[in-house]
Design a protein around this motif. Structure first.
Motif, PDB file in Angstrom:
ATOM      1  N   ASP A  77      13.882  55.618   3.422  1.00  0.00           N
ATOM      2  CA  ASP A  77      13.097  54.487   2.931  1.00  0.00           C
ATOM      3  C   ASP A  77      12.841  53.474   4.038  1.00  0.00           C
ATOM      4  O   ASP A  77      11.741  52.913   4.140  1.00  0.00           O
ATOM      5  CB  ASP A  77      13.828  53.793   1.775  1.00  0.00           C
ATOM      6  CG  ASP A  77      13.718  54.548   0.467  1.00  0.00           C
ATOM      7  OD1 ASP A  77      12.918  55.502   0.391  1.00  0.00           O
ATOM      8  OD2 ASP A  77      14.433  54.181  -0.494  1.00  0.00           O
ATOM      9  N   ASN A  78      13.850  53.212   4.855  1.00  0.00           N
ATOM     10  CA  ASN A  78      13.691  52.227   5.924  1.00  0.00           C
ATOM     11  C   ASN A  78      12.632  52.666   6.933  1.00  0.00           C
ATOM     12  O   ASN A  78      11.792  51.858   7.368  1.00  0.00           O
ATOM     13  CB  ASN A  78      15.020  51.982   6.636  1.00  0.00           C
ATOM     14  CG  ASN A  78      16.018  51.240   5.765  1.00  0.00           C
ATOM     15  OD1 ASN A  78      15.640  50.526   4.841  1.00  0.00           O
ATOM     16  ND2 ASN A  78      17.306  51.413   6.050  1.00  0.00           N
ATOM     17  N   ALA A 104      15.515  50.841  -6.896  1.00  0.00           N
ATOM     18  CA  ALA A 104      15.889  49.426  -6.880  1.00  0.00           C
ATOM     19  C   ALA A 104      14.984  48.610  -5.959  1.00  0.00           C
ATOM     20  O   ALA A 104      14.934  47.382  -6.063  1.00  0.00           O
ATOM     21  CB  ALA A 104      17.350  49.271  -6.445  1.00  0.00           C
ATOM     22  N   ARG A 105      14.259  49.284  -5.067  1.00  0.00           N
ATOM     23  CA  ARG A 105      13.378  48.579  -4.139  1.00  0.00           C
ATOM     24  C   ARG A 105      11.953  48.437  -4.665  1.00  0.00           C
ATOM     25  O   ARG A 105      11.107  47.818  -3.991  1.00  0.00           O
ATOM     26  CB  ARG A 105      13.345  49.315  -2.796  1.00  0.00           C
ATOM     27  CG  ARG A 105      14.693  49.356  -2.085  1.00  0.00           C
ATOM     28  CD  ARG A 105      14.555  49.972  -0.715  1.00  0.00           C
ATOM     29  NE  ARG A 105      15.814  49.936   0.023  1.00  0.00           N
ATOM     30  CZ  ARG A 105      15.936  50.328   1.291  1.00  0.00           C
ATOM     31  NH1 ARG A 105      14.885  50.770   1.948  1.00  0.00           N
ATOM     32  NH2 ARG A 105      17.104  50.270   1.888  1.00  0.00           N
ATOM     33  N   GLU A 106      11.681  49.008  -5.827  1.00  0.00           N
ATOM     34  CA  GLU A 106      10.311  48.977  -6.335  1.00  0.00           C
ATOM     35  C   GLU A 106       9.781  47.556  -6.485  1.00  0.00           C
ATOM     36  O   GLU A 106       8.629  47.264  -6.150  1.00  0.00           O
ATOM     37  CB  GLU A 106      10.219  49.712  -7.678  1.00  0.00           C
ATOM     38  CG  GLU A 106      10.281  51.221  -7.559  1.00  0.00           C
ATOM     39  CD  GLU A 106       9.927  51.923  -8.854  1.00  0.00           C
ATOM     40  OE1 GLU A 106       8.735  51.964  -9.203  1.00  0.00           O
ATOM     41  OE2 GLU A 106      10.852  52.417  -9.529  1.00  0.00           O
ATOM     42  N   ARG A 107      10.606  46.663  -7.019  1.00  0.00           N
ATOM     43  CA  ARG A 107      10.170  45.279  -7.226  1.00  0.00           C
ATOM     44  C   ARG A 107       9.763  44.621  -5.909  1.00  0.00           C
ATOM     45  O   ARG A 107       8.739  43.931  -5.829  1.00  0.00           O
ATOM     46  CB  ARG A 107      11.283  44.470  -7.901  1.00  0.00           C
ATOM     47  CG  ARG A 107      10.897  43.025  -8.209  1.00  0.00           C
ATOM     48  CD  ARG A 107      12.066  42.292  -8.872  1.00  0.00           C
ATOM     49  NE  ARG A 107      11.720  40.906  -9.136  1.00  0.00           N
ATOM     50  CZ  ARG A 107      11.070  40.482 -10.201  1.00  0.00           C
ATOM     51  NH1 ARG A 107      10.678  41.363 -11.121  1.00  0.00           N
ATOM     52  NH2 ARG A 107      10.796  39.209 -10.377  1.00  0.00           N
ATOM     53  N   ALA A 108      10.566  44.864  -4.876  1.00  0.00           N
ATOM     54  CA  ALA A 108      10.248  44.286  -3.570  1.00  0.00           C
ATOM     55  C   ALA A 108       8.937  44.847  -3.025  1.00  0.00           C
ATOM     56  O   ALA A 108       8.115  44.104  -2.460  1.00  0.00           O
ATOM     57  CB  ALA A 108      11.384  44.558  -2.586  1.00  0.00           C
ATOM     58  N   TYR A 109       8.717  46.138  -3.201  1.00  0.00           N
ATOM     59  CA  TYR A 109       7.480  46.758  -2.724  1.00  0.00           C
ATOM     60  C   TYR A 109       6.281  46.173  -3.461  1.00  0.00           C
ATOM     61  O   TYR A 109       5.229  45.904  -2.861  1.00  0.00           O
ATOM     62  CB  TYR A 109       7.534  48.280  -2.919  1.00  0.00           C
ATOM     63  CG  TYR A 109       8.192  49.025  -1.783  1.00  0.00           C
ATOM     64  CD1 TYR A 109       9.476  48.678  -1.349  1.00  0.00           C
ATOM     65  CD2 TYR A 109       7.556  50.072  -1.149  1.00  0.00           C
ATOM     66  CE1 TYR A 109      10.095  49.353  -0.320  1.00  0.00           C
ATOM     67  CE2 TYR A 109       8.164  50.761  -0.107  1.00  0.00           C
ATOM     68  CZ  TYR A 109       9.430  50.399   0.297  1.00  0.00           C
ATOM     69  OH  TYR A 109      10.037  51.071   1.322  1.00  0.00           O
ATOM     70  N   ASP A 115       1.682  49.964  -1.472  1.00  0.00           N
ATOM     71  CA  ASP A 115       1.426  51.131  -2.309  1.00  0.00           C
ATOM     72  C   ASP A 115       2.528  52.156  -2.030  1.00  0.00           C
ATOM     73  O   ASP A 115       2.837  52.448  -0.869  1.00  0.00           O
ATOM     74  CB  ASP A 115       0.065  51.723  -1.975  1.00  0.00           C
ATOM     75  CG  ASP A 115      -0.509  52.572  -3.109  1.00  0.00           C
ATOM     76  OD1 ASP A 115       0.207  52.762  -4.117  1.00  0.00           O
ATOM     77  OD2 ASP A 115      -1.655  53.026  -2.985  1.00  0.00           O
ATOM     78  N   TYR A 116       3.116  52.707  -3.081  1.00  0.00           N
ATOM     79  CA  TYR A 116       4.241  53.619  -2.900  1.00  0.00           C
ATOM     80  C   TYR A 116       4.279  54.641  -4.028  1.00  0.00           C
ATOM     81  O   TYR A 116       3.656  54.477  -5.075  1.00  0.00           O
ATOM     82  CB  TYR A 116       5.567  52.844  -2.877  1.00  0.00           C
ATOM     83  CG  TYR A 116       5.890  52.192  -4.211  1.00  0.00           C
ATOM     84  CD1 TYR A 116       6.660  52.851  -5.174  1.00  0.00           C
ATOM     85  CD2 TYR A 116       5.394  50.926  -4.523  1.00  0.00           C
ATOM     86  CE1 TYR A 116       6.920  52.268  -6.395  1.00  0.00           C
ATOM     87  CE2 TYR A 116       5.659  50.338  -5.736  1.00  0.00           C
ATOM     88  CZ  TYR A 116       6.424  51.007  -6.667  1.00  0.00           C
ATOM     89  OH  TYR A 116       6.670  50.438  -7.890  1.00  0.00           O
ATOM     90  N   VAL A 117       5.038  55.699  -3.798  1.00  0.00           N
ATOM     91  CA  VAL A 117       5.328  56.702  -4.819  1.00  0.00           C
ATOM     92  C   VAL A 117       6.826  56.893  -4.850  1.00  0.00           C
ATOM     93  O   VAL A 117       7.450  57.147  -3.814  1.00  0.00           O
ATOM     94  CB  VAL A 117       4.624  58.037  -4.507  1.00  0.00           C
ATOM     95  CG1 VAL A 117       5.071  59.108  -5.495  1.00  0.00           C
ATOM     96  CG2 VAL A 117       3.113  57.868  -4.568  1.00  0.00           C
ATOM     97  N   CYS A 118       7.414  56.743  -6.026  1.00  0.00           N
ATOM     98  CA  CYS A 118       8.856  56.856  -6.171  1.00  0.00           C
ATOM     99  C   CYS A 118       9.189  58.103  -6.979  1.00  0.00           C
ATOM    100  O   CYS A 118       8.536  58.405  -7.974  1.00  0.00           O
ATOM    101  CB  CYS A 118       9.418  55.616  -6.870  1.00  0.00           C
ATOM    102  SG  CYS A 118      11.221  55.554  -6.906  1.00  0.00           S
ATOM    103  N   GLY A 119      10.209  58.826  -6.557  1.00  0.00           N
ATOM    104  CA  GLY A 119      10.609  60.039  -7.268  1.00  0.00           C
ATOM    105  C   GLY A 119      10.380  61.256  -6.399  1.00  0.00           C
ATOM    106  O   GLY A 119       9.705  61.204  -5.374  1.00  0.00           O
ATOM    107  N   THR A 120      10.893  62.382  -6.839  1.00  0.00           N
ATOM    108  CA  THR A 120      10.787  63.595  -6.037  1.00  0.00           C
ATOM    109  C   THR A 120       9.837  64.624  -6.618  1.00  0.00           C
ATOM    110  O   THR A 120       9.415  65.538  -5.920  1.00  0.00           O
ATOM    111  CB  THR A 120      12.174  64.250  -5.899  1.00  0.00           C
ATOM    112  OG1 THR A 120      12.707  64.506  -7.197  1.00  0.00           O
ATOM    113  CG2 THR A 120      13.125  63.333  -5.146  1.00  0.00           C
ATOM    114  N   SER A 121       9.481  64.519  -7.894  1.00  0.00           N
ATOM    115  CA  SER A 121       8.611  65.526  -8.507  1.00  0.00           C
ATOM    116  C   SER A 121       7.147  65.186  -8.295  1.00  0.00           C
ATOM    117  O   SER A 121       6.709  64.059  -8.517  1.00  0.00           O
ATOM    118  CB  SER A 121       8.895  65.640 -10.010  1.00  0.00           C
ATOM    119  OG  SER A 121       8.617  64.429 -10.665  1.00  0.00           O
ATOM    120  N   LEU A 122       6.402  66.164  -7.848  1.00  0.00           N
ATOM    121  CA  LEU A 122       4.956  66.038  -7.665  1.00  0.00           C
ATOM    122  C   LEU A 122       4.569  64.886  -6.743  1.00  0.00           C
ATOM    123  O   LEU A 122       3.495  64.301  -6.885  1.00  0.00           O
ATOM    124  CB  LEU A 122       4.262  65.865  -9.027  1.00  0.00           C
ATOM    125  CG  LEU A 122       4.500  66.984 -10.040  1.00  0.00           C
ATOM    126  CD1 LEU A 122       3.804  66.641 -11.350  1.00  0.00           C
ATOM    127  CD2 LEU A 122       4.003  68.316  -9.526  1.00  0.00           C
TER     128      LEU A 122
END
Length: 220
Positions: A77-78, A104-109, A115-122
């Motif tokens: 992530d860093n 836990a970093r979604e709010r900060a992003y 723009d981000y994608v969180c998770g491992t599927s797809l």
């Protein structure tokens, strides 16, 4: 033609690179480990560059000064955050996307407007959708479908116009609503409604057709 840099050539990065390289874009994949490039599919049609993705010199060599998109999909992530911050703050890349492992970093992003994608599927498919939807406004995702708003490019069609029914039948999409370029009319279309070059369109498009249909989307 979009210029795209992908930092990280693991399972996600290699799959994303292959998806994007099959279109009209110029794709460069960056990874600090040259052995990672063996993950690329044999159909990959782009360039590779060994180096640290947040190093300014490496990004310049990758073409960041002409890049339309930088996607950071390493396993850190860093590192991903550093890549997209360098890309957008120093080189002013218009669209940056990061893979995010720690929810836990979604709010900060979100607060930073990243723009981000969180998770491992797809993950690769979702980032691919975000890059393609950069042609217009990505409104939502429903399973295998994307809802987009964009100005339609009919410059290559006869007389710069097309019937809604023909467009839907030939490209497997659904036009939900449209508005004339000059704002003179907006409507829910019938199959006989005619779209003209530059009209604003609200459409539902299957994810796997985004790449081929992108020729009809005016660049923002």
């Amino acid at each position: 033609m979009a210029n795209i840099i992908i930092v990280g050539c693991g399972r996600v990065g290699s799959q994303l690179a292959t998806l994007l390289s099959q279109g009209d874009g110029n794709v460069c994949v960056v990874d600090r480990n040259a052995a990672a490039f063996s993950n690329l599919d044999r159909n990959f049609n782009g360039n590779t560059l060994q180096g640290v993705g947040f190093d300014e010199d490496v990004l310049v060599r990758a073409g960041v000064e002409e890049a339309d998109v930088v996607a950071a999909v390493t396993q850190s992530d860093n590192s991903n955050l550093m890549v997209i911050e360098v890309a957008r703050r120093i080189f002013h890349v218009p669209h940056v996307i990061a893979r995010l492992y720690n929810p836990a970093r979604e709010r900060a992003y979100m607060q930073l407007g990243l723009d981000y994608v969180c998770g491992t599927s797809l993950v690769a498919e979702e980032i691919f959708s975000k890059i393609m939807s950069g042609h217009g406004s990505h409104l939502d995702t429903f399973g295998d479908f994307e809802v987009l708003r964009f100005s339609i490019d009919l410059s290559m069609t006869p007389r710069g116009r097309v019937k809604v029914g023909d467009l839907e039948r030939n490209h497997g999409i659904r036009i939900i609503a449209f508005e004339r370029r000059d704002g003179s009319m907006s409507s829910i279309p019938t199959r006989d409604s005619v779209l003209y070059h530059g009209d604003s369109v609200l459409a539902c498009i299957r994810h796997d057709l985004l790449n081929s249909f992108s020729v009809y989307m005016m660049q923002r």
